[in-house]
Design an enzyme around this catalytic site. Structure first.
Site, PDB file in Angstrom:
ATOM      1  N   ALA A  66       3.075   9.761  -6.810  1.00 40.44           N
ATOM      2  CA  ALA A  66       4.229  10.595  -7.144  1.00 40.44           C
ATOM      3  C   ALA A  66       4.190  10.835  -8.653  1.00 40.44           C
ATOM      4  O   ALA A  66       3.586  10.059  -9.402  1.00 40.44           O
ATOM      5  CB  ALA A  66       5.512   9.879  -6.753  1.00 40.44           C
ATOM      6  N   GLY A 109       2.265   7.569  -3.801  1.00 33.68           N
ATOM      7  CA  GLY A 109       2.773   8.637  -2.929  1.00 33.68           C
ATOM      8  C   GLY A 109       1.646   9.499  -2.370  1.00 33.68           C
ATOM      9  O   GLY A 109       1.784  10.085  -1.286  1.00 33.68           O
ATOM     10  N   GLU A 112       0.496   7.660   0.556  1.00 38.02           N
ATOM     11  CA  GLU A 112       1.513   7.811   1.611  1.00 38.02           C
ATOM     12  C   GLU A 112       1.418   9.187   2.262  1.00 38.02           C
ATOM     13  O   GLU A 112       1.582   9.323   3.476  1.00 38.02           O
ATOM     14  CB  GLU A 112       2.916   7.577   1.024  1.00 38.02           C
ATOM     15  CG  GLU A 112       3.139   6.092   0.752  1.00 38.02           C
ATOM     16  CD  GLU A 112       4.361   5.787  -0.085  1.00 38.02           C
ATOM     17  OE1 GLU A 112       4.583   6.506  -1.082  1.00 38.02           O
ATOM     18  OE2 GLU A 112       5.084   4.825   0.233  1.00 38.02           O
TER      19      GLU A 112
END
Ligand code: CO8
Length: 258
Positions: A66, A109, A112
């Site tokens: 992220a 992220g 993910e």
């Protein structure tokens, strides 16, 4: 073809390609990217021309996590009010097959997001990891949960506690990814697999995906009940009639997804 700022999209031979496109920051995932990803995924999921979706990054990075710049000033309350995971959760509602093709860094992220793909191919040079612990946080978009379900609690803790990267071969060994491929071939191989899935009966593909994910949380009994309903449901499709008729007539089936 698309008007997105953080991703590139295209469609060829029934296969949609979504490519993360913030190369200057190693495809760090910011909030506009999540919004654009959802728009692209949901658009392709509704588009009859598209049979499967390939998700990739760039040569150096699938995504390095992220966007740290964007979240460094966040507070618990700002995150609660923003409720950004509401959007992220919609990734799990995509019905068509998603094939991930990972090159380079796949962290936080980014990892993910990669784990939202149904099938994951990685280049020999790919590195996977959850470095959040080195930032004083932890995974927040399913990383802890999915890694544990994939590799088991002991191995997951070993990796999550240190935050160090695992190689593509290690990820393969732990069942986190499907295949390790030469870097220059990883996207082509993902597209090739996507075309093969696209050649199968589309309604079966959808219901198999749904049943496999339900089986992760269901007991064996519940999972088998759910499987049975979907098995019955396919007998209301034209493709079931066509598939079985073609078998009897010794010819290839022509599936229509109906
Ligand atoms: N966020 C913002 N910018 C980043 C990020 C990131 N995650 N990763 C890299 N960048 C930027 C760098 O700041 C740098 O920018 P600049 O050139 O302006 O200095 C540029 O990308 C290139 O990076 P490096 O110079 O660091 O490249 P290296 O090859 O030396 O290193 C690494 C590559 C090892 C990947 C290194 O960049 C790195 O460690 N990045 C951070 C990895 C990380 O900690 N990721 C986890 C982030 S937290 C997270 O993901 C929580 C997820 C919560 C759910 C969110 C759902 C969307």
């Amino acid at each position: 073809m698309s008007n997105y700022e953080t991703i590139l999209t295209s469609v060829e031979d029934g296969i949609a390609l979504i490519q993360l496109n913030r190369p200057r920051v190693l495809n760090a995932i910011n909030r506009p990217m999540v919004t654009e990803l959802l728009d692209a995924f949901e658009g392709f999921d509704r588009n009859d021309e598209v049979k499967a979706i390939v998700l990739t990054g760039s040569e150096r990075a699938f995504a390095a996590g992220a966007d740290i710049d964007e979240m460094k000033e966040d507070t618990a309350v700002s995150l609660e009010l923003l409720n950004q995971f509401k959007e992220w959760d919609r990734l799990a509602t995509i019905k068509k097959p998603i094939i991930g093709a990972v090159n380079g860094y796949c962290f936080g992220g980014g990892f993910e997001l990669a784990l939202c793909a149904d099938i994951l191919f990685a280049a020999e040079n790919a590195q996977f990891g959850f470095p959040e612990i080195k930032l004083g946080v932890m995974p927040g978009a399913g990383g802890t949960v999915k890694l544990t379900k994939l590799m088991g609690q002991k191995k997951a803790l070993e990796w999550l506690w240190l935050g160090d990267p695992m190689t593509a071969d290690e990820a393969l060994q732990y069942g986190v990814i499907n295949r390790v491929i030469a870097p220059e071939l990883v996207v082509d191989e993902a597209k090739k697999y996507a075309r093969l899935v696209a050649s199968r009966a589309p309604l079966s593909t959808r219901l198999i995906k749904e049943t496999v994910y339900k089986s992760i949380d269901y007991s064996t009994y519940e999972g088998m009940q759910f499987e049975r309903k979907n098995f019955y449901l396919l007998f209301s499709s034209q493709d079931q009639k066509e598939g079985m008729k073609a078998f009897v007539e010794k010819r290839p089936a022509e599936f229509k997804g109906k």
